[in-house]
Write a protein that holds these residues in place. Structure first.
Motif, short mmCIF file in Angstrom:
data_model
loop_
_atom_site.label_atom_id
_atom_site.label_comp_id
_atom_site.label_asym_id
_atom_site.label_seq_id
_atom_site.Cartn_x
_atom_site.Cartn_y
_atom_site.Cartn_z
N LYS A 568 0.70 -1.50 -0.07
CA LYS A 568 0.17 -0.52 0.02
C LYS A 568 0.95 1.47 0.01
O LYS A 568 1.76 1.45 0.69
N PRO A 569 0.88 2.09 -0.79
CA PRO A 569 -0.14 2.18 -2.01
C PRO A 569 0.50 1.40 -3.41
O PRO A 569 2.41 1.07 -3.16
N LYS A 571 -0.82 -2.21 -5.11
CA LYS A 571 -1.36 -3.73 -5.15
C LYS A 571 -1.38 -3.41 -6.92
O LYS A 571 -1.15 -4.74 -6.60
N SER A 605 0.62 6.13 -6.07
CA SER A 605 1.04 4.45 -6.36
C SER A 605 2.13 4.51 -7.50
O SER A 605 3.34 4.20 -7.31
N ASP A 643 -1.36 -0.47 7.94
CA ASP A 643 -2.60 -1.78 7.59
C ASP A 643 -2.28 -2.96 8.32
O ASP A 643 -0.81 -3.50 8.40
N ARG A 646 -1.95 -4.93 4.66
CA ARG A 646 -0.28 -5.01 3.40
C ARG A 646 0.85 -3.52 3.98
O ARG A 646 0.47 -2.98 5.18
N ASN A 647 2.00 -4.36 4.01
CA ASN A 647 2.43 -3.23 3.96
C ASN A 647 2.38 -1.84 3.48
O ASN A 647 2.20 -2.18 2.25
N GLU A 648 2.66 -0.96 4.58
CA GLU A 648 2.95 0.75 3.77
C GLU A 648 3.97 1.25 3.44
O GLU A 648 4.78 0.36 3.94
N TYR A 649 4.20 1.92 2.64
CA TYR A 649 5.17 2.42 2.17
C TYR A 649 4.65 4.26 2.00
O TYR A 649 4.19 5.36 1.39
N HIS A 650 5.11 4.76 3.37
CA HIS A 650 4.50 6.03 3.89
C HIS A 650 5.94 7.23 3.88
O HIS A 650 6.81 6.79 3.59
N GLN A 670 -2.11 9.93 2.81
CA GLN A 670 -1.50 9.72 2.38
C GLN A 670 -1.72 8.20 1.10
O GLN A 670 -1.48 7.39 0.73
N SER A 672 -3.45 7.46 -2.22
CA SER A 672 -2.94 7.15 -3.01
C SER A 672 -3.00 8.24 -4.66
O SER A 672 -1.83 8.19 -5.09
#
Length: 713
Positions: A568-569, A571, A605, A643, A646-650, A670, A672
């Protein structure tokens, strides 16, 4: 006289931590070899066997190599790793490699095994085709592997013939009855021949017997040596109109990993993606596996060499310096520790001048000095240089413009003092730069190459990247006038072009492609002739106009290595390779693999997935190591929600504090679609998938995208 058919080539892969450490513990290879040998007609030839541990990358490396075009076998069978334990990863390794899934073979294996034990339902086999090779995964026990192979053996010759490119019309000549007879199978079809069926219909005898149990309660047919090769397409008569309503009869993991067929219309599109959900780590492994090796080219040593990576060691052809040179402004002199040589202290005549320019300098004799500038060659005979600060002027020449005599105020000058000897910086024959080193704008590598007269070097070619936006709703960001209902300004294309160029690569603007199959195909075919990697944005989800995946697979014969990532974001991020014919100087052609990253349409994303996935491929293609963004540890400035799935990239801004800590501050919302979340961001927090929060002051990994700021004091 008819030629004897060549046996099918078989490779056996055993997947077991135990057997990989001690091959003598494996009993499956001899069992499978014996089972193949017992099949009538000597149809099988075992060409390869190997044992690897329960490791996704190790499994994929062997399977991909054995199925590689030009080196492939006809059939790959694996044994082990198809269960439910944590180390069982065979389906996860083999599944993404398969280009055409064979759910029927999976059903055949499971049906055969479940006739022996209901616990066969715990198996997770996969089967299908990669390139021209059939791949089937068996259980790890000798008994289970043998039973599964026996169930499939009658079908596999036909499967291998079709997978290898055999003429389907010729293979099916004589109809299903002949195929079944040749394979030694007996059809389980209850559909009568057409003539008999017509008679039964007229008499009503096709109606279900009132005493027969409902269909769901009927006993399944007994499984013979192999599953029946039944091509019966008759409809069930349970429905009053003679047609059965569509019913999903496969589990998601058994459905073909093939994109929607746009020609079938929106009612036939998938309601759930057929592509397995990969972790970010597994997606990166796929990228590493399928990215071609970097190409080596010869390049001139000039300012255009910046950002290239060396493909071989560079050896100095010259000494630096090439002559004995002064490192100060002063006076060259003959200095010695020998008692017979006069002291350097005293008054000396200035007999010559040596500037830092080409030319001859007269030799010195004892008691003379030569005025010299920094970098200038020492006169023959001189052994040292006295700094100008250690002298005073005693007399001038008659015209008053030059020095006639100077006085040296010290007798401590040593031989070799203030002299740069030949080769003291670089000696001819020394390795000055190593293979794999990058030529940077800051590091001085270009100057070092130039200093020894290097004119050309071997480097890894830097890939050219094209950026294509997709969608009829997308318009150029700078189009004047107000937006019409449904129009969206293109933010992804200028953003991605900027990111590529900022990373040191050539970027090509491919424009906007329409949501029409032919238009998108034409755009991609044209791009494949111009660039090495295509980045697209949009068109990768489940909508009826999301045409990118079907165009790649169905129109361009490409391979989608993954179509979803658990993150996330980003997918629906998709990674594919497409092989095209590339022209050669002699007029011929050679296959060349091109890469395509289909990034999501939402701006945040697209930017995140460029950094996570496209950039490592660019690094690998250009020989840069390590690949991808550098990882650091940062301290959170505020609480961050996680989350659960899902792993998130903030997106965050990382600054260096005066106490040495690296502090991470969120850029805010955050979502997307919110490109504003990238404003000022120089890093991505790597947040794990779980409930709850990471609290202020906790440390977490972050990927650095740009330069780090520092706190304002």
């Amino acid at each position: 006289m008819a030629t004897t058919p060549q046996p099918f080539r078989v490779a056996i892969l055993i997947i077991s931590d135990t057997a990989s450490r001690d091959a003598s513990t494996d009993k499956v290879i001899p069992t499978l070899i014996q089972t193949f040998s017992e099949f009538p007609g000597k149809s099988w030839s075992i060409r390869k066997s190997k044992i690897v541990p329960d490791d996704i990358e190790a499994i994929q490396e062997v399977v991909a190599k054995w199925a590689q075009v030009g080196e492939q076998v006809d059939l790959i069978v694996t044994s082990g790793g198809t269960g439910f334990s944590q180390k069982d990863v065979t389906p996860e390794a083999v599944g993404p490699l398969i280009q055409k899934h064979a759910s029927g073979l999976v059903h055949c294996m499971l049906a055969s095994s479940m006739a022996i034990t209901p616990f066969a339902a715990m198996g997770r086999p996969v089967a299908g085709v990669r390139n021209n090779t059939v791949i089937v995964t068996f259980p790890g026990s000798p008994k289970g592997a043998k039973e599964n192979l026996q169930a499939l053996l009658p079908l596999l010759p036909h499967a291998c013939k079709q997978a290898s490119g055999g003429d389907s019309r010729a293979l099916h000549a004589g109809g299903i009855a002949k195929l079944e007879k040749d394979a030694g199978l007996r059809s389980k079809s209850i559909t009568p021949p057409a003539e008999e069926r017509a008679a039964q219909e007229s008499s009503g005898s096709l109606r279900r017997n009132s005493n027969s149990p409902p269909r769901a309660q009927q006993q399944p047919p007994q499984v013979s040596h192999g599953c029946s090769h039944n091509h019966d397409h008759s409809h069930s008569n349970n429905h009053t109109h003679g047609h059965q309503m569509p019913v999903a009869r496969t589990a998601p993991q058994d459905r073909p990993a093939l994109s929607n067929d746009p020609t079938a219309g929106p009612t036939r599109r998938y309601r759930e993606s057929p592509y397995p959900m990969l972790s970010v780590e597994d997606a990166l492994k796929q990228i590493h596996t399928h990215t071609p090796a970097p190409q080596i080219i010869r390049a001139k040593v000039d300012e255009n060499l910046i950002n290239y990576v060396l493909a071989e060691d560079v050896v100095a052809a010259e000494n630096v310096p090439a002559f004995r040179a002064s490192i100060v402004d002063g006076y060259a002199i003959i200095a010695s520790n020998h008692v017979l040589v006069p002291s350097t202290k005293g008054i000396f005549p200035v007999v010559s001048i040596s500037h830092a320019k080409p030319g001859q300098v007269p030799a010195l004799t004892t008691g003379e000095v030569s005025r010299i500038t920094t970098g200038a060659p020492l006169p023959p005979g001189a052994t040292a240089v006295v700094m100008v600060e250690d002298t005073i002027l005693r007399s001038r020449t008659p015209d008053g413009k030059e020095e006639h005599e100077i006085e040296i105020l010290t007798d401590a000058t040593e031989p070799g003092e203030n002299v740069r000897e030949i080769g003291s910086d670089v000696k001819a024959g020394d390795i000055i730069l190593r293979k794999g080193e990058a030529i940077t704008a800051e590091g001085g590598e270009l100057g070092l190459l130039a200093s020894v007269g290097t004119r050309e070097v071997l480097v890894y070619r830097r890939p050219i990247v094209g950026v294509l936006s997709t969608g009829d709703e997308i318009i150029n960001h700078d189009r004047p006038g107000e937006l019409q209902l449904g129009e969206v300004r293109d933010t992804n294309r200028p953003t991605l072009l900027t990111l590529i160029r900022a990373s040191g690569y050539e970027a090509v603007d491919l424009g906007i492609a329409s949501d029409r199959p032919n238009a998108l195909e034409e755009s991609l075919r044209s791009a494949l002739q111009q660039v090495d990697i295509i980045l697209t944005s949009g068109g990768v989800s489940m909508g009826e106009l999301d045409l990118l995946k079907p165009t790649i697979e169905r129109s361009l014969n490409g391979t989608i290595h993954f179509g979803r990532v658990s993150m996330k974001p980003g997918k629906p991020t998709t990674f594919a390779s497409i092989t095209i014919k590339s022209p050669l100087p002699d007029g011929g052609s050679a296959p060349q693999k091109k890469l395509l990253f289909a990034l999501p349409g939402n701006p945040a994303s697209a930017a995140v997935t460029f950094h996570l996935f496209a950039l490592p491929a660019l690094h690998q293609l250009s020989g840069q190591q390590p690949v991808g963004l550098p990882k650091i540890r940062v301290v959170l400035e505020q609480d961050v929600r996680l989350d659960a799935k899902r792993n998130e990239y903030h997106r965050v801004v990382v600054t260096a504090q005066s106490d040495g800590k690296l502090l991470a501050r969120s850029t805010g919302g955050q979502r997307s679609s919110r490109i504003g979340s990238f404003r000022g961001a120089n890093a991505l927090l790597c947040l794990p998938a779980r409930d709850g929060f990471l609290r202020k002051g906790e440390m977490v990994d972050a990927l650095m995208m740009g330069r780090m700021g520092s706190e304002v004091l």
